[in-house]
Motif scaffolding. Structure first.
Motif, mmCIF file in Angstrom:
data_model
loop_
_atom_site.group_PDB
_atom_site.id
_atom_site.type_symbol
_atom_site.label_atom_id
_atom_site.label_comp_id
_atom_site.label_asym_id
_atom_site.label_seq_id
_atom_site.Cartn_x
_atom_site.Cartn_y
_atom_site.Cartn_z
ATOM 1 N N GLU A 30 -5.778 -36.538 47.195
ATOM 2 C CA GLU A 30 -4.513 -35.927 47.595
ATOM 3 C C GLU A 30 -3.674 -36.818 48.496
ATOM 4 O O GLU A 30 -2.572 -36.427 48.884
ATOM 5 N N HIS A 31 -4.190 -37.976 48.860
ATOM 6 C CA HIS A 31 -3.454 -38.856 49.778
ATOM 7 C C HIS A 31 -2.129 -39.269 49.117
ATOM 8 O O HIS A 31 -2.101 -39.724 47.967
ATOM 9 N N PRO A 32 -0.996 -39.125 49.861
ATOM 10 C CA PRO A 32 0.318 -39.423 49.270
ATOM 11 C C PRO A 32 0.434 -40.826 48.685
ATOM 12 O O PRO A 32 1.023 -41.010 47.624
ATOM 13 N N TRP A 33 -0.132 -41.847 49.383
ATOM 14 C CA TRP A 33 -0.033 -43.214 48.867
ATOM 15 C C TRP A 33 -0.862 -43.395 47.598
ATOM 16 O O TRP A 33 -0.463 -44.108 46.667
ATOM 17 N N VAL A 34 -2.009 -42.713 47.545
ATOM 18 C CA VAL A 34 -2.839 -42.766 46.341
ATOM 19 C C VAL A 34 -2.072 -42.159 45.165
ATOM 20 O O VAL A 34 -2.023 -42.720 44.058
ATOM 21 N N GLN A 35 -1.444 -41.004 45.439
ATOM 22 C CA GLN A 35 -0.656 -40.349 44.386
ATOM 23 C C GLN A 35 0.539 -41.206 43.956
ATOM 24 O O GLN A 35 0.859 -41.282 42.776
ATOM 25 N N GLY A 39 1.251 -42.692 40.226
ATOM 26 C CA GLY A 39 2.506 -42.548 39.492
ATOM 27 C C GLY A 39 3.018 -43.885 38.986
ATOM 28 O O GLY A 39 3.493 -43.995 37.840
ATOM 29 N N ARG A 40 2.926 -44.930 39.830
ATOM 30 C CA ARG A 40 3.365 -46.274 39.428
ATOM 31 C C ARG A 40 2.519 -46.796 38.274
ATOM 32 O O ARG A 40 3.034 -47.435 37.347
ATOM 33 N N LEU A 41 1.196 -46.506 38.331
ATOM 34 C CA LEU A 41 0.313 -46.962 37.258
ATOM 35 C C LEU A 41 0.682 -46.279 35.937
ATOM 36 O O LEU A 41 0.710 -46.924 34.882
ATOM 37 N N TYR A 42 0.976 -44.968 36.013
ATOM 38 C CA TYR A 42 1.446 -44.267 34.816
ATOM 39 C C TYR A 42 2.733 -44.909 34.298
ATOM 40 O O TYR A 42 2.919 -45.091 33.091
ATOM 41 N N GLU A 43 3.616 -45.266 35.217
ATOM 42 C CA GLU A 43 4.916 -45.830 34.840
ATOM 43 C C GLU A 43 4.754 -47.144 34.080
ATOM 44 O O GLU A 43 5.332 -47.332 33.008
ATOM 45 N N VAL A 44 3.975 -48.051 34.634
ATOM 46 C CA VAL A 44 3.820 -49.371 33.995
ATOM 47 C C VAL A 44 2.977 -49.289 32.728
ATOM 48 O O VAL A 44 3.025 -50.190 31.885
ATOM 49 N N SER A 45 2.211 -48.175 32.581
ATOM 50 C CA SER A 45 1.391 -47.998 31.374
ATOM 51 C C SER A 45 2.169 -47.301 30.264
ATOM 52 O O SER A 45 1.634 -47.092 29.175
ATOM 53 N N GLY A 46 3.414 -46.935 30.567
ATOM 54 C CA GLY A 46 4.239 -46.273 29.556
ATOM 55 C C GLY A 46 4.019 -44.779 29.469
ATOM 56 O O GLY A 46 4.574 -44.121 28.584
ATOM 57 N N LYS A 47 3.224 -44.226 30.402
ATOM 58 C CA LYS A 47 3.005 -42.765 30.404
ATOM 59 C C LYS A 47 4.076 -42.132 31.296
ATOM 60 O O LYS A 47 3.819 -41.686 32.417
ATOM 61 N N LEU A 48 5.300 -42.118 30.773
ATOM 62 C CA LEU A 48 6.465 -41.775 31.590
ATOM 63 C C LEU A 48 6.479 -40.308 32.026
ATOM 64 O O LEU A 48 6.909 -40.003 33.147
ATOM 65 N N GLN A 49 6.038 -39.413 31.191
ATOM 66 C CA GLN A 49 6.021 -37.995 31.573
ATOM 67 C C GLN A 49 5.026 -37.741 32.694
ATOM 68 O O GLN A 49 5.310 -36.971 33.626
ATOM 69 N N ASP A 50 3.861 -38.411 32.626
ATOM 70 C CA ASP A 50 2.864 -38.273 33.700
ATOM 71 C C ASP A 50 3.406 -38.851 35.008
ATOM 72 O O ASP A 50 3.212 -38.278 36.082
ATOM 73 N N ALA A 51 4.093 -39.996 34.894
ATOM 74 C CA ALA A 51 4.682 -40.620 36.086
ATOM 75 C C ALA A 51 5.718 -39.700 36.718
ATOM 76 O O ALA A 51 5.746 -39.507 37.945
ATOM 77 N N GLU A 52 6.576 -39.113 35.891
ATOM 78 C CA GLU A 52 7.612 -38.207 36.408
ATOM 79 C C GLU A 52 6.983 -37.012 37.123
ATOM 80 O O GLU A 52 7.453 -36.600 38.194
ATOM 81 N N LYS A 53 5.917 -36.481 36.553
ATOM 82 C CA LYS A 53 5.241 -35.329 37.153
ATOM 83 C C LYS A 53 4.711 -35.671 38.545
ATOM 84 O O LYS A 53 4.874 -34.895 39.489
ATOM 85 N N VAL A 54 4.114 -36.863 38.676
ATOM 86 C CA VAL A 54 3.564 -37.283 39.972
ATOM 87 C C VAL A 54 4.681 -37.498 40.989
ATOM 88 O O VAL A 54 4.600 -37.024 42.130
ATOM 89 N N PHE A 55 5.751 -38.190 40.593
ATOM 90 C CA PHE A 55 6.855 -38.466 41.523
ATOM 91 C C PHE A 55 7.523 -37.167 41.982
ATOM 92 O O PHE A 55 7.862 -37.019 43.161
ATOM 93 N N ARG A 56 7.695 -36.236 41.079
ATOM 94 C CA ARG A 56 8.322 -34.958 41.462
ATOM 95 C C ARG A 56 7.417 -34.157 42.389
ATOM 96 O O ARG A 56 7.891 -33.476 43.308
ATOM 97 N N GLN A 57 6.121 -34.236 42.139
ATOM 98 C CA GLN A 57 5.166 -33.548 43.011
ATOM 99 C C GLN A 57 5.224 -34.119 44.435
ATOM 100 O O GLN A 57 5.171 -33.374 45.415
ATOM 101 N N LEU A 58 5.363 -35.443 44.526
ATOM 102 C CA LEU A 58 5.476 -36.081 45.844
ATOM 103 C C LEU A 58 6.746 -35.624 46.566
ATOM 104 O O LEU A 58 6.722 -35.390 47.783
ATOM 105 N N LEU A 59 7.844 -35.499 45.852
ATOM 106 C CA LEU A 59 9.089 -35.035 46.472
ATOM 107 C C LEU A 59 8.945 -33.621 47.026
ATOM 108 O O LEU A 59 9.575 -33.271 48.028
ATOM 109 N N ARG A 60 8.103 -32.823 46.386
ATOM 110 C CA ARG A 60 7.904 -31.442 46.862
ATOM 111 C C ARG A 60 6.928 -31.363 48.033
ATOM 112 O O ARG A 60 7.104 -30.556 48.934
#
Length: 357
Positions: A30-35, A39-60
């Motif tokens: 649950e650590h914010p930096w880990v999350q 998200g960045r790893l999902y982004e560079v791997s092309g898993k864009l929907q997973d990345a978006e989900k993580v980034f939005r969760q962090l904003l909340r």
């Protein structure tokens, strides 16, 4: 270990970053930096929907200002990537065959219970806000949603259909290819029906067909405008254009012959040909038209009647440039041109094209 993950990302050593994150996700999931780095790893791997989900969760969930800034930047990158990908796909779609032809994308009605989920998907596909998306999706009748190159319309249409949003598209060229015959009267209707009609060059002739060839019937009212003199709020006389009456139209579709038989209450010669209305009767045009419509009902009991033209026209009349490409084949005496005539021919033509596909 987070520092090591950051260094791995700086050097684009994503394999090492993935190994380190795997361990961190066990120790501090649950650590914010880990999350964030997940998200960045999902982004560079092309898993864009997973990345978006993580980034939005962090904003909340997080209050770390640095992570909030990085998460917003991540979402912005994802949005830019999606726009680029979309533009690339559209460019590819319009580059094929005749996909640069002018076309229309039509939304079909959805029940209210399906609208909530459909509007969410529509928002994502068409890049709209949820409120607008819900207003755009029709509950009854067709809505002309977009005009443009048919390749682009097909691109969006396929996505909408895959999301369970009913729609279809057609080219204006397909509408233009349909032949229209203006029916003057029915000459006979025993085993087969024969109509006396005029073709597109106003030549008089006849056409014999079997009632089973008729696959659709399209009916609609076209307003008749007159210029009247009225008084404004100050009592001054002013000229206004008002709807004084309506002309009734009925199209019979014969797709096997690639033609439409068009009847209208002003052009049909009720005292000629087959005695549908008693000879010599002094009925009004409206009564005669209703009698003709009832007779056609008897001949075509199983054929669908399309009667939502007015609601379709409400979404179409402002598309002046597109409608300018459509010859209406409607010969009402008008003081000035109106988009209503072309809109009716478009509506009937779309029914014809959709049924033929």
């Amino acid at each position: 270990m987070i520092e090591q993950v950051a260094i791995a990302f700086e050097h684009k050593d994503y394999q090492t970053a993935a190994k380190l994150l795997k361990q961190l996700l066990v120790e501090s999931p649950e650590h914010p930096w880990v999350q964030f780095y997940l998200g960045r790893l999902y982004e560079v791997s092309g898993k864009l929907q997973d990345a978006e989900k993580v980034f939005r969760q962090l904003l909340r969930d997080t209050r770390n200002s640095r992570i909030l800034t990085l998460a917003r930047e991540g979402l912005r990158r994802l949005q830019e990537m999606e726009i680029e990908e979309r533009q690339r796909a559209i460019s590819q779609a319009t580059a094929e065959g005749n996909n640069t032809e002018l076309g229309v994308l039509v939304l079909e009605p959805l029940s209210n219970e399906l609208k909530t989920e459909a509007s969410r998907k529509f928002t994502q596909i068409m890049q709209l806000d949820p409120y607008t998306a819900r207003l755009v999706l029709p509950s009854r009748g067709w809505r002309l949603y977009r005009t443009g190159q048919v390749g682009e319309l097909k691109f969006y249409g396929n996505q909408l259909q895959q999301a369970g949003i009913p729609c279809f598209w057609a080219t204006i060229a397909q509408i233009q290819q349909i032949q229209v015959y203006h029916v003057k009267y029915f000459q006979e209707s025993t085993l087969k029906a024969t109509v006396v009609c005029r073709n597109e060059t106003n030549q008089l002739g006849s056409l014999t067909f079997d009632w089973s060839e008729v696959t659709a019937r399209v009916v609609g009212l076209l307003p008749i405008f007159e210029e009247v003199v009225d008084r404004d709020v100050r009592g001054k006389l002013e000229r206004k254009t008002q709807t004084q009456d309506y002309a009734q139209f009925c199209d019979l579709h014969l797709p096997g012959r690639r033609c439409i038989l068009r009847l209208d209450d002003n052009g049909y010669e009720f005292q000629q040909g087959l005695e549908i209305i008693p000879q010599g009767s002094q009925n009004t045009i409206r009564i005669n038209w209703n009698s003709l419509s009832s007779w056609i009902d008897e001949q075509l009991p199983q054929v669908k009647i399309w009667s939502d033209f007015t609601s379709f026209a409400d979404t179409t009349l402002d598309q002046t440039e597109m409608l300018g490409h459509i010859k209406s084949y409607i010969h009402l005496l008008r003081r000035e041109q109106t988009n209503w005539d072309s809109a009716f021919h478009l509506y009937s033509g779309l029914v014809f094209v959709k049924d033929a596909n």
